[in-house]
Design an enzyme around this catalytic site. Structure first.
Site, PDB file in Angstrom:
ATOM      1  N   LYS A  81      88.932  50.595  41.796  1.00  0.00           N
ATOM      2  CA  LYS A  81      89.502  51.508  42.792  1.00  0.00           C
ATOM      3  C   LYS A  81      88.461  52.581  43.089  1.00  0.00           C
ATOM      4  O   LYS A  81      88.337  53.572  42.382  1.00  0.00           O
ATOM      5  CB  LYS A  81      90.796  52.141  42.296  1.00  0.00           C
ATOM      6  CG  LYS A  81      91.481  53.009  43.343  1.00  0.00           C
ATOM      7  CD  LYS A  81      92.817  53.539  42.815  1.00  0.00           C
ATOM      8  CE  LYS A  81      93.503  54.393  43.867  1.00  0.00           C
ATOM      9  NZ  LYS A  81      92.799  55.672  44.076  1.00  0.00           N
ATOM     10  N   SER A 112      90.208  54.155  38.801  1.00  0.00           N
ATOM     11  CA  SER A 112      90.149  55.435  39.495  1.00  0.00           C
ATOM     12  C   SER A 112      89.306  56.448  38.722  1.00  0.00           C
ATOM     13  O   SER A 112      88.114  56.259  38.532  1.00  0.00           O
ATOM     14  CB  SER A 112      91.579  55.938  39.744  1.00  0.00           C
ATOM     15  OG  SER A 112      91.588  56.988  40.677  1.00  0.00           O
TER      16      SER A 112
END
Length: 536
Positions: A463, A438
């Site tokens: 991600k 992320s």
């Protein structure tokens, strides 16, 4: 709409979203010139204007003495059906019904000339007046309406949040407005539990595991995870990604160093199969996070799959410090006499303190005369997107940090002009692994693509979507996928990850003590000299 009137004024009003277009007109009786009118569309409501080009003659009652009423009806009907009247339709239903009634009205007026010879004029006028009233009011009265309850309003609040923020404007190939109307008609919303169920059912149609509804307690728990400390076992979790379609359960992204999970040797990539005997096969990450947290000193039972091995673990919850940065000075043999000092910074999460803590660490290490930095993002599962952007600006003089994209392409660009840079010149190495996810991947991608840092380790988690959290009026919330991102080189890393420049030795340690030993001791099996750290 273009209207030219003599001795009259025209105003046009269009509502912002829901749904009506008004075009009122004040029309003179004796003289009106109306230009050609084209249809207008306003969102899901269409304003449809029929052609109007004929100049209407004045009504002369002396010229139409006996048939004055029927002449007036014919003129009214002709103007109503074919001249300047603006009709409003919603999804085509109202316009179709009104047109059908108007056609029937024309037939009725034609037959009225036959009826006037058989019945008294007054009787015919009464009948026709009733028919005109019914022809105009019946289609309007059939338009749907209902009173919205408090539960309906909460559902609509969630619907509007998705409508405005969700990344995929096709909403997984469905009509989002039609879903709203059908849900309000058909889904039971008599209490808060039913309303929550209706919201969850709505989100499930998006087929996006990261767009989730959060009951008030779960929303509070999620917010606490970005604000300093929580009580739990120190695990960051996510959904299995990549080509492991057969995997079920939840995947460990990272374990907080020194926490209960880390001490139990739970590692990134391990699968959580059950929490306190509740299977995680269909459990979402927010339910799992709530179950992992609890009172300090209480125990939680975990069923963990690590490779082929399945083990049962009992972990004691404790206060997990979320201070996101640890730093130290590591010495490594220099090119000539003496040693070289490297500043090592371990960033464990992107909470609200992250960027300030990184700045403080850099300034502290500089006072110790370091001449290079290592930023360790291994097992950092991400956190607050803005903090990732601010930390990238610390290291970059200029350049794009990330492209924010939606279904139509690039929507926004985050970049830097060097205003906030405090460490843009020293050599920099970034350590990554499959627990780097992320916001960590945004930072690593920005530093790699801008040639600011050398990446070492293994491919990251992958991600590539960004979620924002929205609080609803009752204290519940929504985690919504608002965008996907691309690195400065326009690489979409979702489910793929970022490939590092070089691997690390297999025996390279994950903690800061072990790191300093490996770069400082040439006899160590994990030794990595300064050239190996910072060269491409």
């Amino acid at each position: 709409m273009e209207v030219i009137c003599s001795s009259s004024s025209v105003s046009v009003f269009v509502s912002s979203r829901n749904n009506l277009c008004f075009a009122p007109k004040m029309l003179p009786w004796n003289s009106l010139l109306v230009s050609s009118v084209k249809p207008q569309i306003c969102n899901s409501i269409s304003c449809v204007s029929l052609n109007a080009s004929n100049r209407l003659g004045a009504f002369n009652p002396n010229k139409h003495q006996n048939g004055s009423f029927f002449w007036l009806i014919r003129r009214f009907n002709k103007r109503f059906a074919f001249q300047h009247v603006v009709l409003f339709r919603r999804n085509g239903r109202l316009l179709t019904k009104l047109r059908n009634h108007t056609i029937n009205l024309r037939k009725l007026v034609k037959s009225s000339e036959k009826l006037k010879d058989l019945f008294p004029v007054l009787f015919v006028r009464i009948v026709l007046g009733m028919m005109i009233f019914m022809a105009i009011t019946i289609p309007v009265s059939k338009s749907p309406s209902w009173a919205l309850t408090e539960e309906n309003l909460l559902f609509l609040e969630a619907w509007r949040t998705i409508d405005r923020a969700y990344v995929d404007k096709s909403f997984n190939g469905q009509s989002w407005f039609r879903y709203r109307e059908n849900a309000l008609r058909n889904e039971p919303m008599n209490n808060r539990e039913q309303t929550y169920a209706a919201i969850k059912k709505m989100l499930a149609t998006l087929d996006d595991p990261f767009t989730r509804f959060l009951e008030p307690e779960k929303f509070k728990s999620l917010r606490s995870g970005t604000q300093g400390a929580l009580i739990g076992v120190g695990l960051s979790i996510g959904y299995p990604t990549g080509n492991d379609g057969a995997l079920s359960g939840l995947m460990v992204i990272s374990a907080s160093p020194g926490g209960p999970a880390s001490r139990a040797s739970i590692a990134p990539g391990d699968l959580i199969l059950a929490i306190d005997d509740f299977s995680t096969e269909t459990m979402d990450i927010y339910d799992a996070a709530e179950r992992l947290q609890g009172a300090e000193g209480s125990e939680v039972q975990l069923k963990i799959q690590s490779g082929p091995e399945i083990k049962q673990l009992s972990l004691t919850r404790e206060n997990i410090s979320l201070n996101p940065v640890r730093s130290r000075v590591c010495e490594t043999p220099g090119m000539g006499k003496g040693t070289s000092k490297i500043g090592y910074i371990k960033l464990t999460s992107f909470n609200q303190n992250a960027s300030a803590a990184v700045k403080e660490a850099i300034e502290t290490l500089r006072r110790d005369n370091v001449d290079a930095f290592v930023l360790d993002l291994r097992n950092n599962s991400g956190g607050l997107f803005p903090e990732g952007i601010e930390i990238a600006r610390i290291w970059l003089n200029k350049g794009v940090i990330v492209y924010i994209c939606d279904s139509r392409g690039v929507r926004d660009i985050y970049d830097t002009d060097g205003t906030n840079a405090i460490a843009a010149s020293e050599p920099l190495a970034v350590l990554v692994n499959k627990g780097t996810a992320s916001a960590s991947e945004i930072l690593a991608g920005a530093l790699k693509d801008n040639k600011r840092a050398v990446l070492l380790g293994e491919p990251t988690f992958g991600k590539g979507k960004i979620q924002s959290v929205f609080e609803l009026s009752d204290g519940s919330g929504l985690a919504v996928t608002v965008a996907r991102y691309e690195t400065p080189d326009h690489i979409d890393i979702n489910k793929v990850g970022i490939t590092p420049d070089h691997p690390l030795p297999a025996s390279f340690p994950k903690n800061d003590d072990g790191f300093c030993g490996c770069i400082g001791d040439p006899a160590s099996g994990c030794f990595l000299n300064k050239v190996g750290l910072f060269s491409r």
